[in-house]
Design an enzyme around this catalytic site. Sequence first.
Site, short mmCIF file in Angstrom:
data_model
loop_
_atom_site.label_atom_id
_atom_site.label_comp_id
_atom_site.label_asym_id
_atom_site.label_seq_id
_atom_site.Cartn_x
_atom_site.Cartn_y
_atom_site.Cartn_z
N ALA A 251 -27.50 4.37 84.82
CA ALA A 251 -28.62 5.28 85.08
C ALA A 251 -28.20 6.66 85.60
O ALA A 251 -29.05 7.45 86.00
CB ALA A 251 -29.66 4.67 86.01
N ALA A 252 -26.90 6.98 85.55
CA ALA A 252 -26.47 8.33 85.98
C ALA A 252 -27.13 9.39 85.11
O ALA A 252 -27.73 10.35 85.62
CB ALA A 252 -24.95 8.46 85.91
N GLY A 253 -27.00 9.23 83.80
CA GLY A 253 -27.58 10.21 82.89
C GLY A 253 -29.10 10.27 83.01
O GLY A 253 -29.69 11.35 83.00
N ASP A 254 -29.72 9.11 83.13
CA ASP A 254 -31.19 9.08 83.26
C ASP A 254 -31.64 9.77 84.55
O ASP A 254 -32.65 10.49 84.56
CB ASP A 254 -31.70 7.64 83.25
CG ASP A 254 -31.47 6.97 81.90
OD1 ASP A 254 -31.40 7.67 80.88
OD2 ASP A 254 -31.34 5.73 81.87
#
Length: 312
Positions: A251-254
């Site tokens: 979920a880093a990108g999200d």
Amino acid sequence: MTERTIIVAGSLNMDIVSRVQQFPRPGETIQGDEASYIPGGKGANQAVAAARAGAVTSMVGAVGKDGFGQELIVSLEQHGVNADGVAVLAGTSGLALITVNGGGENQIILCPGANGQVGTETLAAFLKKADGAGAVLLQNEIPWAANEAIMRSACEREIAVVYNPAPARDIPESAFSLIHTIVLNETETLAITSIDPFAEHGLHDAAAHLIDLGVQAVIITLGAEGSYYEDREGFVCRMPARKVTPVDTTAAGDTFIGAYAAIRFGGAPGMSDDATPETALRFATAASAITVTRHGAQSSIPSAQEIVALLQ
Ligand code: ADP
Ligand code: NA
């Protein structure tokens, strides 16, 4: 600054995760650790990130009537996302069957379920929320036809389209001019532009290619290497990542995308004054740095307060 709603039209998945020593061979049955159920889906994660960053956020999409659906909706609501535009359809919810082996590698089977049924109902739910919206966030875990219909109607209403083409797929050339900001990681950049962002001038070349195709702004995220921004006006910003010790980059990108949109297009009060791309990038970079230092997906996404505290 007035608040504008951030709408996310996209996927909700239940991630079912089990750890094993070694992946099974075809025909083999093996024992896994106790499974965990983790609410996810790129759409839902980005919605949680926008809401936690302080934006008024609505999710539109679909879940199934299988018990997971209600849990996915409840998880969104617990994180402050308005989920009344999430339809409950006959059939199963989106599921990601994930096994992680002793070496930390994973194998993922994505079953789209209700995400694959997203269509006119979700477009209608989007239109209900469109008044006063600043941006709509889209990814590639619902059918392309639904994405394109929402892009078109967002453009007619001057709602910025923020598009994260993940997982990567071919995009018809006519769609690029509907996109305000395209956000891609290194893999998606290579798949969509055929330009390696780590090659010499790769970041600029990839961004220029996408701007030529019709988008207004490009963000390329590079994991621990940070991110790159370039827009049609010629503004360029290279933002380094924050130095942290990552424990789980899920979920880093999200988180980055949701936090960016909240500040840039949602008028979220997390930062004092303007909502320049640079301000939003700095905020998103801090938000995603916190996410990678925590285990889990939606539960690892920080609040505006936590993000601002890190920036001070
Ligand atoms: P995705 O998860 O979509 O592949 P990235 O890995 O590029 O996205 O991460 C998005 C952003 O999250 C990066 O631009 C960076 O700011 C932040 N980030 C990711 N990994 C790290 C890390 N190891 N340390 C600090 N920040 C990170
Ligand atoms: Na995490």
